[in-house]
Design an enzyme around this catalytic site. Structure first.
Site, short mmCIF file in Angstrom:
data_model
loop_
_atom_site.label_atom_id
_atom_site.label_comp_id
_atom_site.label_asym_id
_atom_site.label_seq_id
_atom_site.Cartn_x
_atom_site.Cartn_y
_atom_site.Cartn_z
N ASP A 188 -7.90 -6.20 -5.82
CA ASP A 188 -7.82 -4.91 -5.13
C ASP A 188 -8.31 -3.81 -6.06
OD1 ASP A 188 -7.12 -2.87 -3.33
OD2 ASP A 188 -5.04 -2.81 -4.00
N HIS A 191 -6.15 -6.41 -1.67
CA HIS A 191 -5.08 -5.49 -1.31
C HIS A 191 -4.01 -6.17 -0.45
CE1 HIS A 191 -3.59 -1.39 -0.82
NE2 HIS A 191 -3.55 -1.56 0.49
N SER A 209 0.82 -1.19 0.00
CA SER A 209 0.00 0.00 0.00
C SER A 209 0.87 1.26 0.00
CB SER A 209 -0.94 -0.05 1.21
OG SER A 209 -1.98 0.87 1.09
#
Length: 508
Positions: free
Chosen positions: A415, A474, A219
């Site tokens: 994601d 994610h 991320s």
């Protein structure tokens, strides 16, 4: 990554002391520069509140303190964690703080490898946010145990410390058990602190200096990791520790290119059916061009203001339509779980927060701080008001590759917020010495050596690899723990192309 709550973001930006905020947004209609915007917009003087802490005595006799040989204002506190007290793993563990005078204190938890800790690689793991704890990775994704609803550890047979020693660092300042009087609200400053931590860590563990060392994260770590690696390349050219590679999962690294791929992902071009109407997709496609112009202005400017405006517009135009569907921004296949922590979509993260707030856990780890939160809004807001999220960091990936330091960009293909399409696109456009050769390589199947199952797709040339992982959101280690472990074991063993060894030479 803690996605931007659009109402929260807009409220913050409206708080800017500017008579007509719409005047700034009129810039979206053309390519006007931001020459006068610095004078027009006035940022709040205090964008990050002072931390309110309940501190313990950090002169704990159970800590051993190492003073930096380079700068005596820095030190590393270290204590042995008794594995039997918490039951997270049976391996040797240490926790503690990196301290800078009395103003900055960064918490970490270090686990030895389950295999051969004297010789196995070391991995530094970082979560994103900005402002989210790396204990999300430790206790929810890839660490030795997760936390169950009964607040007891659940052994993870697919932990990344099966074949590597793992450092989980709470950064930037203000995250998790880290605290201080200073403010860190940019990736550049965060990277400097993390680099100093690494120097001190390897001073405290000198027998590990020659081991392979990797930096991994997901991320917003797509910002952090390139910056930290840049600090190492520039400040540690003689390599007092052995930076071997970096691994970035579902990261945000080149926002300008990645923003172009929200519409394709939401509208059926990323391997999943459309989740928006054709009208919404058309509107989003038009907005992407405007977002790109704003991001270009951000990239070209030395001021934070164009980047703040780019973040506000792009998130409103490209994230809000998706968020309005009620789907999980971290996994396009469904909505957030019930009773999940604020903005994070997973019930298990609430368990981590509750567990880390138990007094016996904090006492065992030697935390100076009683109140733990998995994500810190003050840190998030501080980064927001520097425009950090829209700034580029892919240039430092090119720097690594040009120094022949391997880079793995991996992405779960379900994601939305840091989707695989955007990560594939920016890695394909990256300016480095072997760009053209890399571009000529096609995605090919990644097949498990354990099961023979096709786990994803891979593209590699030399030190640069992109990996798409099927049916993961994610947080790849959470959704596909077996594939995640096979990925990291292959990578740290030197199989950068994820190929059968008989074809490895041709593939790389």
């Amino acid at each position: 990554m803690k996605y931007l709550n659009l109402v929260f973001v807009l409220q913050l930006l409206i708080s800017i002391k500017y008579a007509s905020f719409g005047r700034a947004f009129s810039l979206f209609e053309d390519d006007t520069t931001f020459a006068n915007l610095d004078k027009q917009l006035k940022l709040p003087q205090n964008t990050q509140q002072t931390l309110k802490l309940d501190r313990l005595n950090h002169d704990d006799p159970l800590f051993t303190t190492f003073i930096s040989s380079v700068d005596t204002d820095y030190s590393l506190r270290l204590r042995t964690v008794d594995p039997s007290k918490l039951g997270i793993d049976t391996v040797k563990q240490w926790s503690g703080y990196m301290d800078y005078k009395d103003s900055k204190h960064f918490f970490y938890w270090f686990f030895e490898s389950r295999n051969d800790p004297a010789n196995d690689p070391i991995i530094l793991w970082l979560n994103g946010g900005p402002g989210c704890s790396s204990f999300t990775g430790l206790l929810f994704e890839l660490g030795p145990s997760s936390i169950g609803a009964d607040m007891k550890p659940i052994h993870n047979p697919y932990s990344w410390n099966n074949n590597a020693s793992m450092i989980f660092l709470e950064q930037p300042l203000g995250v998790g058990f880290s605290y201080g009087d200073e403010k860190v609200s940019s990736t550049k400053l965060a990277g400097k602190d993390a680099y100093i931590f690494l120097e001190l860590f390897f001073e405290a563990f000198p027998h590990l200096r020659s081991n392979d060392f990797h930096i991994a994260g997901e991320s917003y770590a797509g910002h952090y990791i390139p910056q930290i690696a840049h600090e190492i390349v520039v400040k540690n050219p003689e390599r007092t520790f052995n930076l071997t590679s970096v691994m970035i999962g579902n990261g945000i690294t080149d926002p300008l290119i990645q923003a172009d791929y929200y519409e394709p992902m939401a509208c059926g071009k990323g391997g999943y059916h459309p989740v928006l109407s054709s009208e919404e997709c058309e509107k989003m496609s038009k907005a992407a061009g405007r977002c790109r112009r704003l991001n270009k202005l951000c990239y070209a400017s030395k001021s934070s203001l164009p980047c703040i405006v780019a973040t506000a517009y792009c998130d409103s135009a490209l994230l809000e339509p998706y968020i309005n569907t009620g789907l999980n921004v971290y996994d396009i296949r469904g909505p957030c779980e019930d009773n999940s922590t604020d903005g994070m979509c997973y019930t298990g993260l609430r368990y981590v927060d509750q567990y880390m707030n138990f007094p016996e856990v904090q006492e065992t780890l030697g935390s100076d701080v009683h109140n733990y939160s998995g994500c810190d809004n003050d840190v998030f807001t501080g980064f927001l008001f520097t425009g950090d999220g829209s700034k580029p960091f892919q240039q430092y990936i090119a720097e690594l590759l040009n120094h022949n330091i391997p880079v793995l960009i991996y992405a779960g293909d379900k994601d939305y917020i840091c989707n695989w399409l955007g990560n594939h696109a920016w890695s394909n456009e990256l300016e480095w010495i072997n760009k053209r050769r890399y571009q000529r390589r096609m995605l090919r199947p990644w097949v498990s050596k354990e099961t023979g199952e096709e786990l994803g797709q891979v593209k590699n040339y030399g030190p640069f690899t992109f990996l798409r992982i099927y049916d993961a959101g994610h947080m790849v280690p959470y959704d596909q723990p077996e594939a995640s472990l096979e990925m990291v074991n292959s990578w740290i063993s030197g199989n950068r192309a994820f190929s059968d060894l008989s074809t490895l030479e041709n593939a790389s």
